[in-house]
Scaffold this motif. Structure first.
Motif, PDB file in Angstrom:
ATOM      1  N   LEU A  52      -0.285  -7.312  -0.403  1.00 32.81           N
ATOM      2  CA  LEU A  52       0.864  -6.731   0.306  1.00 32.81           C
ATOM      3  C   LEU A  52       1.714  -5.887  -0.635  1.00 32.81           C
ATOM      4  O   LEU A  52       2.111  -4.771  -0.296  1.00 32.81           O
ATOM      5  CB  LEU A  52       1.741  -7.831   0.908  1.00 32.81           C
ATOM      6  CG  LEU A  52       1.347  -8.432   2.235  1.00 32.81           C
ATOM      7  CD1 LEU A  52       2.377  -9.452   2.674  1.00 32.81           C
ATOM      8  CD2 LEU A  52       1.178  -7.379   3.296  1.00 32.81           C
ATOM      9  N   PHE A  53       1.995  -6.431  -1.818  1.00 30.93           N
ATOM     10  CA  PHE A  53       2.781  -5.687  -2.806  1.00 30.93           C
ATOM     11  C   PHE A  53       2.056  -4.393  -3.160  1.00 30.93           C
ATOM     12  O   PHE A  53       2.666  -3.328  -3.277  1.00 30.93           O
ATOM     13  CB  PHE A  53       3.004  -6.530  -4.069  1.00 30.93           C
ATOM     14  CG  PHE A  53       4.135  -7.515  -3.975  1.00 30.93           C
ATOM     15  CD1 PHE A  53       4.412  -8.199  -2.810  1.00 30.93           C
ATOM     16  CD2 PHE A  53       4.921  -7.776  -5.079  1.00 30.93           C
ATOM     17  CE1 PHE A  53       5.451  -9.119  -2.739  1.00 30.93           C
ATOM     18  CE2 PHE A  53       5.968  -8.691  -5.017  1.00 30.93           C
ATOM     19  CZ  PHE A  53       6.230  -9.359  -3.842  1.00 30.93           C
ATOM     20  N   LEU A  54       0.737  -4.477  -3.328  1.00 31.39           N
ATOM     21  CA  LEU A  54      -0.056  -3.308  -3.684  1.00 31.39           C
ATOM     22  C   LEU A  54      -0.043  -2.266  -2.564  1.00 31.39           C
ATOM     23  O   LEU A  54       0.047  -1.060  -2.836  1.00 31.39           O
ATOM     24  CB  LEU A  54      -1.495  -3.721  -4.006  1.00 31.39           C
ATOM     25  CG  LEU A  54      -2.376  -2.668  -4.645  1.00 31.39           C
ATOM     26  CD1 LEU A  54      -1.762  -2.163  -5.952  1.00 31.39           C
ATOM     27  CD2 LEU A  54      -3.760  -3.237  -4.911  1.00 31.39           C
ATOM     28  N   SER A  55      -0.083  -2.706  -1.322  1.00 34.73           N
ATOM     29  CA  SER A  55      -0.048  -1.749  -0.207  1.00 34.73           C
ATOM     30  C   SER A  55       1.294  -1.019  -0.161  1.00 34.73           C
ATOM     31  O   SER A  55       1.338   0.179   0.139  1.00 34.73           O
ATOM     32  CB  SER A  55      -0.354  -2.428   1.125  1.00 34.73           C
ATOM     33  OG  SER A  55       0.671  -3.300   1.513  1.00 34.73           O
ATOM     34  N   ILE A  56       2.373  -1.717  -0.492  1.00 30.10           N
ATOM     35  CA  ILE A  56       3.695  -1.069  -0.553  1.00 30.10           C
ATOM     36  C   ILE A  56       3.704  -0.036  -1.667  1.00 30.10           C
ATOM     37  O   ILE A  56       4.170   1.089  -1.498  1.00 30.10           O
ATOM     38  CB  ILE A  56       4.808  -2.122  -0.753  1.00 30.10           C
ATOM     39  CG1 ILE A  56       4.895  -3.045   0.465  1.00 30.10           C
ATOM     40  CG2 ILE A  56       6.154  -1.444  -1.021  1.00 30.10           C
ATOM     41  CD1 ILE A  56       5.728  -4.303   0.238  1.00 30.10           C
ATOM     42  N   ARG A  57       3.153  -0.407  -2.825  1.00 28.35           N
ATOM     43  CA  ARG A  57       3.110   0.513  -3.970  1.00 28.35           C
ATOM     44  C   ARG A  57       2.267   1.748  -3.650  1.00 28.35           C
ATOM     45  O   ARG A  57       2.657   2.876  -3.964  1.00 28.35           O
ATOM     46  CB  ARG A  57       2.550  -0.185  -5.197  1.00 28.35           C
ATOM     47  CG  ARG A  57       2.479   0.707  -6.422  1.00 28.35           C
ATOM     48  CD  ARG A  57       1.734   0.023  -7.574  1.00 28.35           C
ATOM     49  NE  ARG A  57       1.636   0.906  -8.708  1.00 28.35           N
ATOM     50  CZ  ARG A  57       0.648   1.785  -8.885  1.00 28.35           C
ATOM     51  NH1 ARG A  57      -0.307   1.905  -7.986  1.00 28.35           N
ATOM     52  NH2 ARG A  57       0.617   2.555  -9.967  1.00 28.35           N
ATOM     53  N   LYS A  58       1.112   1.542  -3.022  1.00 35.05           N
ATOM     54  CA  LYS A  58       0.243   2.673  -2.691  1.00 35.05           C
ATOM     55  C   LYS A  58       0.936   3.644  -1.750  1.00 35.05           C
ATOM     56  O   LYS A  58       0.874   4.857  -1.934  1.00 35.05           O
ATOM     57  CB  LYS A  58      -1.057   2.170  -2.057  1.00 35.05           C
ATOM     58  CG  LYS A  58      -2.039   1.616  -3.046  1.00 35.05           C
ATOM     59  CD  LYS A  58      -3.320   1.207  -2.342  1.00 35.05           C
ATOM     60  CE  LYS A  58      -4.329   0.651  -3.320  1.00 35.05           C
ATOM     61  NZ  LYS A  58      -5.572   0.227  -2.670  1.00 35.05           N
ATOM     62  N   GLU A  59       1.603   3.115  -0.744  1.00 38.17           N
ATOM     63  CA  GLU A  59       2.307   3.975   0.216  1.00 38.17           C
ATOM     64  C   GLU A  59       3.439   4.734  -0.469  1.00 38.17           C
ATOM     65  O   GLU A  59       3.659   5.906  -0.200  1.00 38.17           O
ATOM     66  CB  GLU A  59       2.833   3.127   1.376  1.00 38.17           C
ATOM     67  CG  GLU A  59       3.266   3.920   2.573  1.00 38.17           C
ATOM     68  CD  GLU A  59       2.136   4.599   3.338  1.00 38.17           C
ATOM     69  OE1 GLU A  59       2.448   5.520   4.114  1.00 38.17           O
ATOM     70  OE2 GLU A  59       0.962   4.234   3.164  1.00 38.17           O
ATOM     71  N   ALA A  60       4.151   4.064  -1.367  1.00 35.71           N
ATOM     72  CA  ALA A  60       5.236   4.718  -2.105  1.00 35.71           C
ATOM     73  C   ALA A  60       4.682   5.828  -3.002  1.00 35.71           C
ATOM     74  O   ALA A  60       5.285   6.899  -3.114  1.00 35.71           O
ATOM     75  CB  ALA A  60       6.002   3.687  -2.940  1.00 35.71           C
ATOM     76  N   THR A  61       3.545   5.591  -3.625  1.00 38.33           N
ATOM     77  CA  THR A  61       2.933   6.607  -4.479  1.00 38.33           C
ATOM     78  C   THR A  61       2.563   7.841  -3.661  1.00 38.33           C
ATOM     79  O   THR A  61       2.831   8.969  -4.074  1.00 38.33           O
ATOM     80  CB  THR A  61       1.677   6.033  -5.181  1.00 38.33           C
ATOM     81  OG1 THR A  61       2.073   4.910  -5.976  1.00 38.33           O
ATOM     82  CG2 THR A  61       1.014   7.065  -6.068  1.00 38.33           C
ATOM     83  N   VAL A  62       1.981   7.618  -2.492  1.00 41.05           N
ATOM     84  CA  VAL A  62       1.582   8.732  -1.616  1.00 41.05           C
ATOM     85  C   VAL A  62       2.806   9.522  -1.158  1.00 41.05           C
ATOM     86  O   VAL A  62       2.778  10.749  -1.111  1.00 41.05           O
ATOM     87  CB  VAL A  62       0.798   8.196  -0.392  1.00 41.05           C
ATOM     88  CG1 VAL A  62       0.621   9.255   0.684  1.00 41.05           C
ATOM     89  CG2 VAL A  62      -0.555   7.662  -0.828  1.00 41.05           C
ATOM     90  N   LYS A  63       3.889   8.824  -0.838  1.00 43.13           N
ATOM     91  CA  LYS A  63       5.069   9.482  -0.262  1.00 43.13           C
ATOM     92  C   LYS A  63       6.116   9.874  -1.300  1.00 43.13           C
ATOM     93  O   LYS A  63       7.197  10.347  -0.954  1.00 43.13           O
ATOM     94  CB  LYS A  63       5.709   8.563   0.789  1.00 43.13           C
ATOM     95  CG  LYS A  63       4.820   8.382   2.014  1.00 43.13           C
ATOM     96  CD  LYS A  63       5.503   7.548   3.071  1.00 43.13           C
ATOM     97  CE  LYS A  63       4.657   7.455   4.332  1.00 43.13           C
ATOM     98  NZ  LYS A  63       5.284   6.601   5.345  1.00 43.13           N
ATOM     99  N   GLY A  64       5.845   9.641  -2.587  1.00 44.93           N
ATOM    100  CA  GLY A  64       6.772  10.050  -3.636  1.00 44.93           C
ATOM    101  C   GLY A  64       7.910   9.074  -3.878  1.00 44.93           C
ATOM    102  O   GLY A  64       8.910   9.429  -4.492  1.00 44.93           O
ATOM    103  N   GLY A  65       7.769   7.854  -3.405  1.00 40.86           N
ATOM    104  CA  GLY A  65       8.800   6.838  -3.612  1.00 40.86           C
ATOM    105  C   GLY A  65       8.559   6.041  -4.878  1.00 40.86           C
ATOM    106  O   GLY A  65       7.742   6.410  -5.725  1.00 40.86           O
TER     107      GLY A  65
END
Length: 100
Positions: A60-73
Motif C-alpha cells: 500500500l505504501f509503495l502504491s502511494i509512492r508510485k502514484e506520487a512519482t507519476v503525478k510529481g508529488g
C-alpha cells in the motif's frame, strides 16, 4: 479505520494506526483513494500509532509512492517505531521514502 486522511495547507496528511496486516490492507485499499487522487501534492504518512506492517501494508505504501512519482508529488513518512523501522531497513523501503 487504518488511514485517517485530512487535507492540510501543505498537502495530504494520513494518520496510520493499528495493525496494517493483510486483512487490514485489503480494507485500507479503499481508504487510500484520496491520497492517490491527490498524489500531485505532498503526502505525509504519520505512523506514530502504527503498531505493525505486513508485506501487504508495504505494498500500500509503495502504491502511494508510485502514484506520487507519476503525478510529481512527494511522500514523507514520519514517526515510525523501531520495529517498523527494522522492516523498512530489511526490505529496502528505508531508501525509497523520505523518513523523518
Amino acid at each position: 479505520m487504518i488511514f485517517d486522511i485530512k487535507e492540510t495547507s501543505e498537502g495530504m496528511l494520513a494518520n496510520v494506526s493499528g495493525r496494517l496486516d493483510t486483512p487490514a490492507a485489503v480494507k485500507a485499499q479503499q481508504e487510500i483513494t484520496p491520497l492517490l487522487e491527490n498524489a500531485s501534492k505532498e503526502i505525509t504518512l504519520d505512523c506514530k500509532d502504527l503498531e505493525y506492517i505486513s508485506s501487504s501494508g508495504l505494498r500500500l505504501f509503495l502504491s502511494i509512492r508510485k502514484e506520487a512519482t507519476v503525478k510529481g508529488g512527494k511522500v514523507i513518512i514520519k514517526n515510525i517505531n523501531d520495529d517498523i523501522k527494522k522492516v523498512f531497513m530489511m526490505t529496502g523501503f528505508f531508501n525509497l521514502f523520505e523518513i523523518v
